[in-house]
Structures are given as C-alpha cells and as structure tokens.
Design a protein around this motif. Sequence first.
Motif, PDB file in Angstrom:
ATOM      1  N   THR A 125      40.907  54.351  69.930  1.00 17.50           N
ATOM      2  CA  THR A 125      41.435  53.003  70.134  1.00 17.50           C
ATOM      3  C   THR A 125      42.708  53.050  70.947  1.00 17.50           C
ATOM      4  O   THR A 125      43.286  52.039  71.280  1.00 17.50           O
ATOM      5  N   ASN A 126      43.157  54.229  71.238  1.00 21.29           N
ATOM      6  CA  ASN A 126      44.363  54.394  72.045  1.00 21.29           C
ATOM      7  C   ASN A 126      44.004  54.297  73.523  1.00 21.29           C
ATOM      8  O   ASN A 126      43.307  55.154  74.057  1.00 21.29           O
ATOM      9  N   PRO A 127      44.457  53.244  74.188  1.00 24.05           N
ATOM     10  CA  PRO A 127      44.027  53.012  75.566  1.00 24.05           C
ATOM     11  C   PRO A 127      44.508  54.110  76.507  1.00 24.05           C
ATOM     12  O   PRO A 127      43.874  54.407  77.502  1.00 24.05           O
ATOM     13  N   GLY A 128      45.622  54.714  76.175  1.00 22.21           N
ATOM     14  CA  GLY A 128      46.157  55.759  77.055  1.00 22.21           C
ATOM     15  C   GLY A 128      45.331  57.027  77.004  1.00 22.21           C
ATOM     16  O   GLY A 128      45.416  57.854  77.897  1.00 22.21           O
ATOM     17  N   LYS A 129      44.531  57.144  75.963  1.00 21.99           N
ATOM     18  CA  LYS A 129      43.774  58.382  75.811  1.00 21.99           C
ATOM     19  C   LYS A 129      42.294  58.228  76.132  1.00 21.99           C
ATOM     20  O   LYS A 129      41.531  59.157  76.000  1.00 21.99           O
ATOM     21  N   TRP A 130      41.922  57.039  76.509  1.00 24.48           N
ATOM     22  CA  TRP A 130      40.508  56.800  76.758  1.00 24.48           C
ATOM     23  C   TRP A 130      40.036  57.593  77.957  1.00 24.48           C
ATOM     24  O   TRP A 130      40.705  57.680  78.984  1.00 24.48           O
ATOM     25  N   ILE A 136      33.537  53.092  73.907  1.00 22.47           N
ATOM     26  CA  ILE A 136      34.619  52.109  73.988  1.00 22.47           C
ATOM     27  C   ILE A 136      34.817  51.470  72.616  1.00 22.47           C
ATOM     28  O   ILE A 136      33.868  51.027  71.982  1.00 22.47           O
ATOM     29  N   HIS A 138      37.032  48.961  71.619  1.00 19.04           N
ATOM     30  CA  HIS A 138      37.747  47.697  71.456  1.00 19.04           C
ATOM     31  C   HIS A 138      36.814  46.500  71.301  1.00 19.04           C
ATOM     32  O   HIS A 138      35.811  46.450  71.949  1.00 19.04           O
TER      33      HIS A 138
END
Lengths: 138, 138
Positions: A125-130, A136, A138
């Motif tokens: 859920t961490n966008p920086g780590k996607w 996905i 979210h």
Amino acid sequence: MYTVKEVSKLLGLTEHTIRYYTDKGLVPSVQRDKNNNRLFDEESLNWLIGVKHLKQCGMSVEDIKSYVDLCLEGRSTIQERYGIIMKQKATALAQLEEAKQRAKYMEEKANHYLDIINEVLPDDTNPGKWQKNMPIAH
Amino acid sequence: MYTVKEVSKLLGLTEHTIRYYTDKGLVPSVQRDKNNNRLFDEESLNWLIGVKHLKQCGMSVEDIKSYVDLCLEGRSTIQERYGIIMKQKATALAQLEEAKQRAKYMEEKANHYLDIINEVLPDDTNPGKWQKNMPIAH
DNA sequence: TATAACCTTCGAGTAACACGAAGTCAAGAG
DNA sequence: CTCTTGACTTCGTGTTACTCGAAGGTTATA
C-alpha cells in the motif's frame, strides 16, 4: 416547542448551523419567544429536516432559499417545485450508488490491511514502493 | 499515462481539484513530463481514487495528507493506518444509511407532489399556510 | 446576590475549492 | 515560417458554508 440546542441534538446539526439557516430564511415558520430566542414547533422541525435533506443532496443555501420562497408563493409554483424535487431525487439516488461503492471500497481496504498485518501479503500500500507486476492495493 | 484532463473525466473530479490535491501532496507518486505537466500512471490514478474515497468519507485534506505520509513511512505505521481506515469504514457505512434515508425521503416527497398535482391533496407543503390538525407534509 | 446555564447578535477566520489572468509549449493551417 | 489552437502551467483572489469566539441579555438555582 424546541430550543436551538434541542433541535441540534434531534437533527445532528450544530447550533451555529441552525441559526445560520434560520437567519437565511430557510425555515420561515420558526418563531421567537419573549426573550427573542428561536422556538421550533413540529412544523419548523419538519421544515428543517427537509432543508437538511436538500442540502445533503448538494443544493446550495441560496437555491434552497429560492425553493422555500416558491413554497411560500403557493399553488402556482407547484410544477416548478416538483421539477426541483425530481432533480434532487435523482441526485439522491446517484449518491446512494456512490455511497455503496465507497462502503465496499473501504471494506476491501480494511480487509487488505488485515491481510498485511497477518503477513499474508507484503506492504504494497506504500505508493513509493510499488513496482511493476506487483498487485495494486488501492 | 494520463493527463490532468483525462484523469478529470475518469474520476469525475475537476482539473482544479486534481491540481489542488497533487499540490498538497495527496498523490505522492504523480510524475511530470518534460514540459512540467502532471502525468498519472495506473498507480497515481489508484491513489487518487483512494484519496477521493477518503475525502468523501469526510476526512479533511490535512488528515488525508497525514495518512499519505504514514503510508510513505512504511510498515511501522501499519497499525495506525489500519485504525484510520477502520474509522473511515465506519463513517462510510453510516453515510450509506443516511443516503438510503435521503433517497427514501426524496421519493416520498416527489410522490407527495404528484398527489397534490393530481388534486388528491391540498397544498399543505406551504409552511405559511400550515394549521393545527392538518397533516404534516414534509 | 452571584453564579451558571442558557440564549442572543455580530464580526472575523477557515476549508476546500473555483475562477481567471498570464504565460509556456507542441502541433497543424495557410 | 508565422499564426492560431488548445492543453497545460503557476499564482493570486473570490466564494460558499460554515465555525468560532467575543460581548452581552435573561432566568433558574445556591
């Protein structure tokens, strides 16, 4: 007869908001006692409930005021008022659909967090780590 | 990759609002092209969808920003994030109930107007004409 | 008699956009 | 090659609907 405070508890509006609405003329039937305090009878209360619903449909205070004024003009404005209500009814139904989707989304999101906490999934859920090819979240 | 305009159409948010959200840091993964235009990939789009839902749950932009920052901090904040989501989920369910009531109210109101127009009932939606012992129409 | 618990008006502050001006950049028309 | 179109940018002001708090009046209880 209800005071502002009582109406506030009954309808879940703040006292400030109730005074604001009455000052704007959205509840034409509201009375005053000998000390100038606002007093709501059943009619005023029902009007305020209607105003609250119209507001939540997305109508502006100004537009609700216009609607109230139409009501005060009597029978001749019925068709126009009916048109307004039909439009707001459509809005309410659309809002209902959105609310369903939103509730579903939040439920899935909560379950997703549970999965992460139980270490079934990594914290994506961490966008920086996607990363590409990751599910996905979210 | 989507431009602001495309995202606007996809999510039903205005371009102004989308720029406002990205400027406030609610969509940390959004990129820029060589002309400094905002570019949304699938991840950014999904984040924005999440932000939209949280906003509609009643969270302030500031609180959403805090939540996003928690996400960026990684695993250590999972419990706290889960708490936030659970609370917003409860809000979403309460909103769903309200939306149902609102839709029901508007439907009854519309039917009531139809009755008046068909002259089944007098026009007692006029608050100025309401009298004791008359049925309440609102 | 004073203290609290209500209510009032009024004016300023705030959140979340909404809008418009002014400027940049790329593509297509003449 | 210039010109227009159109989508984007930033920035700064305007708007709506509250929201808050100050200052003050009235009434019930101690």
